[in-house]
Scaffold this motif. Structure first.
Motif, PDB file in Angstrom:
ATOM      1  N   PRO A  78       0.909  -1.158  -0.082  1.00 47.19           N
ATOM      2  CA  PRO A  78      -0.050  -0.005  -0.037  1.00 47.19           C
ATOM      3  C   PRO A  78       0.825   1.305   0.037  1.00 47.19           C
ATOM      4  O   PRO A  78       0.472   2.431  -0.605  1.00 47.19           O
ATOM      5  CB  PRO A  78      -0.839  -0.213   1.389  1.00 47.19           C
ATOM      6  N   ALA A  79       2.064   1.448   0.849  1.00 47.67           N
ATOM      7  CA  ALA A  79       2.894   2.380   0.871  1.00 47.67           C
ATOM      8  C   ALA A  79       3.571   2.898  -0.664  1.00 47.67           C
ATOM      9  O   ALA A  79       3.321   3.963  -1.188  1.00 47.67           O
ATOM     10  CB  ALA A  79       3.907   2.258   1.799  1.00 47.67           C
ATOM     11  N   ARG A  80       3.815   1.880  -1.280  1.00 50.21           N
ATOM     12  CA  ARG A  80       4.389   1.916  -2.666  1.00 50.21           C
ATOM     13  C   ARG A  80       3.380   2.502  -3.686  1.00 50.21           C
ATOM     14  O   ARG A  80       3.756   3.203  -4.374  1.00 50.21           O
ATOM     15  CB  ARG A  80       4.825   0.554  -3.000  1.00 50.21           C
ATOM     16  N   MET A  81       2.209   1.645  -3.615  1.00 49.29           N
ATOM     17  CA  MET A  81       1.174   2.126  -4.531  1.00 49.29           C
ATOM     18  C   MET A  81       0.833   3.321  -4.292  1.00 49.29           C
ATOM     19  O   MET A  81       0.381   4.371  -5.329  1.00 49.29           O
ATOM     20  CB  MET A  81       0.012   1.148  -4.301  1.00 49.29           C
ATOM     21  N   GLY A  82       0.645   3.633  -3.066  1.00 46.54           N
ATOM     22  CA  GLY A  82       0.165   5.262  -2.714  1.00 46.54           C
ATOM     23  C   GLY A  82       1.245   6.063  -3.187  1.00 46.54           C
ATOM     24  O   GLY A  82       0.682   7.374  -3.434  1.00 46.54           O
ATOM     25  N   ALA A  83       2.440   6.035  -2.994  1.00 44.56           N
ATOM     26  CA  ALA A  83       3.562   7.141  -3.717  1.00 44.56           C
ATOM     27  C   ALA A  83       3.370   7.025  -5.131  1.00 44.56           C
ATOM     28  O   ALA A  83       3.455   8.366  -5.703  1.00 44.56           O
ATOM     29  CB  ALA A  83       4.811   6.342  -3.115  1.00 44.56           C
ATOM     30  N   ILE A  84       3.096   6.032  -5.730  1.00 45.71           N
ATOM     31  CA  ILE A  84       2.960   6.161  -7.371  1.00 45.71           C
ATOM     32  C   ILE A  84       1.686   6.842  -7.616  1.00 45.71           C
ATOM     33  O   ILE A  84       1.668   7.699  -8.578  1.00 45.71           O
ATOM     34  CB  ILE A  84       3.007   4.611  -7.864  1.00 45.71           C
ATOM     35  N   LEU A  85       0.510   6.531  -7.018  1.00 41.98           N
ATOM     36  CA  LEU A  85      -0.794   7.243  -7.199  1.00 41.98           C
ATOM     37  C   LEU A  85      -0.592   8.640  -6.920  1.00 41.98           C
ATOM     38  O   LEU A  85      -0.947   9.572  -7.691  1.00 41.98           O
ATOM     39  CB  LEU A  85      -1.718   6.503  -6.458  1.00 41.98           C
ATOM     40  N   LEU A  86       0.030   9.117  -6.015  1.00 45.94           N
ATOM     41  CA  LEU A  86       0.201  10.513  -5.628  1.00 45.94           C
ATOM     42  C   LEU A  86       1.094  11.248  -6.489  1.00 45.94           C
ATOM     43  O   LEU A  86       0.663  12.338  -7.161  1.00 45.94           O
ATOM     44  CB  LEU A  86       0.807  10.622  -4.195  1.00 45.94           C
TER      45      LEU A  86
END
Length: 292
Positions: free
Chosen positions: A120-128
């Motif tokens: 979730p942290a990695r995907m959140g950074a990519i989405l942001l």
């Protein structure tokens, strides 16, 4: 964190290659200018590989590596075609924003094909960071048609698939350090792409082929910069997930906006400043996650 330096170098070199290709487009056409990066990039990659072979053993590609490389090569050519269709149907800002959704689709494809972790942290950074690109593009979405949007997202997904193919080929090699793996797959991929583009130009666009030959000096410069940029992209792919590399590459959008504001004196709107801030935060977040 060698992949960080490699990605920044690749982004800068790609900017130079794009500038060289832009000048060729008016003279040899879009397809001809696209072919230049492969036709004139291949000799530089082969020479570099031959020099490396004098000191190290080149890892022999097996069928799995060749298959991944072929997937990456074909996806990149198809992505370029969808990119050109998007740019014909929409403004540059809209087209850029749509194609920069690549890291999101890339992360999802990487999780499915290469079983790379998608926390979730990695995907959140990519989405942001991706949302930041959409905002910083300054695109006007009120007139965005359905098909250009589909073409743009498809281009981004195919660019993501090509990066997965390249990383898969690099990981499939039986031996060698990250530099040798990157250089080997680069040479293999460029050979496939150069052959495909040469066949197409001979079959359908010989005028562009003659134009490329006449403008060989500019073509050579574009090819050299393209091969140099691709080598560093591949070095990044050899060291970390393709999604990490392509998300970090979004920082070039910030550099471009700063350049347009300070050098070209173009006005930057508040929403674009917000977008650039989100890109910086997203990239910083990604680096923090990758460093754990």
């Amino acid at each position: 964190m060698i992949w960080v330096a490699a990605t920044v170098i690749a982004a800068l070199a790609q900017t130079g290659r794009n500038a060289a290709q832009a000048g060729l487009t008016a003279r040899v056409g879009t397809i001809g200018a696209t072919a230049v990066r492969f036709l004139f990039g291949l000799p530089f990659a082969v020479i570099a590989l031959a020099l490396a072979a004098m000191f190290w053993q080149i890892p022999p590609p097996d069928l799995r590596a060749v298959g991944f490389a072929a997937m990456g090569a074909a996806a990149q050519i198809a992505a370029t075609a969808f990119m050109l269709m998007t740019m014909r149907g929409q403004s540059f800002g809209v087209a850029t924003a749509l194609m920069k959704t690549e890291p999101v689709t890339l992360a999802l494809i990487g999780a499915l094909i290469l079983a790379e972790p998608l926390g979730p942290a990695r995907m959140g950074a990519i989405l942001l960071a991706t949302v930041g690109v959409v905002l910083s593009s300054g695109a006007s979405w009120s007139r965005a048609g359905v098909m250009p949007v589909v073409n743009g997202v498809t281009a981004g997904a195919l660019f993501g698939l090509s990066a997965i193919g390249f990383r898969g080929a690099i990981l499939a090699l039986p031996s060698g350090g990250f530099f040798l793996r990157a250089l080997t797959v680069l040479s293999l991929t460029l050979a496939m792409q150069a052959a495909a583009m040469l066949i197409w130009l001979v079959w359908r666009d010989r005028a562009a082929l003659r134009g490329i030959a006449r403008d060989w000096k500019t073509s050579l410069a574009a090819g050299a910069l393209g091969a140099f940029a691709s080598l560093f992209w591949f070095i990044g792919f050899a060291l970390t997930s393709a999604a990490n590399v392509r998300t970090l590459a979004l920082i070039e959008v910030v550099f471009a906006q700063i350049l347009s504001g300070r050098v070209l004196r173009q006005k930057v709107r508040p929403v674009q400043i917000l977008g650039m801030a989100l890109i910086v935060i997203g990239v910083g977040w990604l680096l923090a996650v990758a460093a754990r």
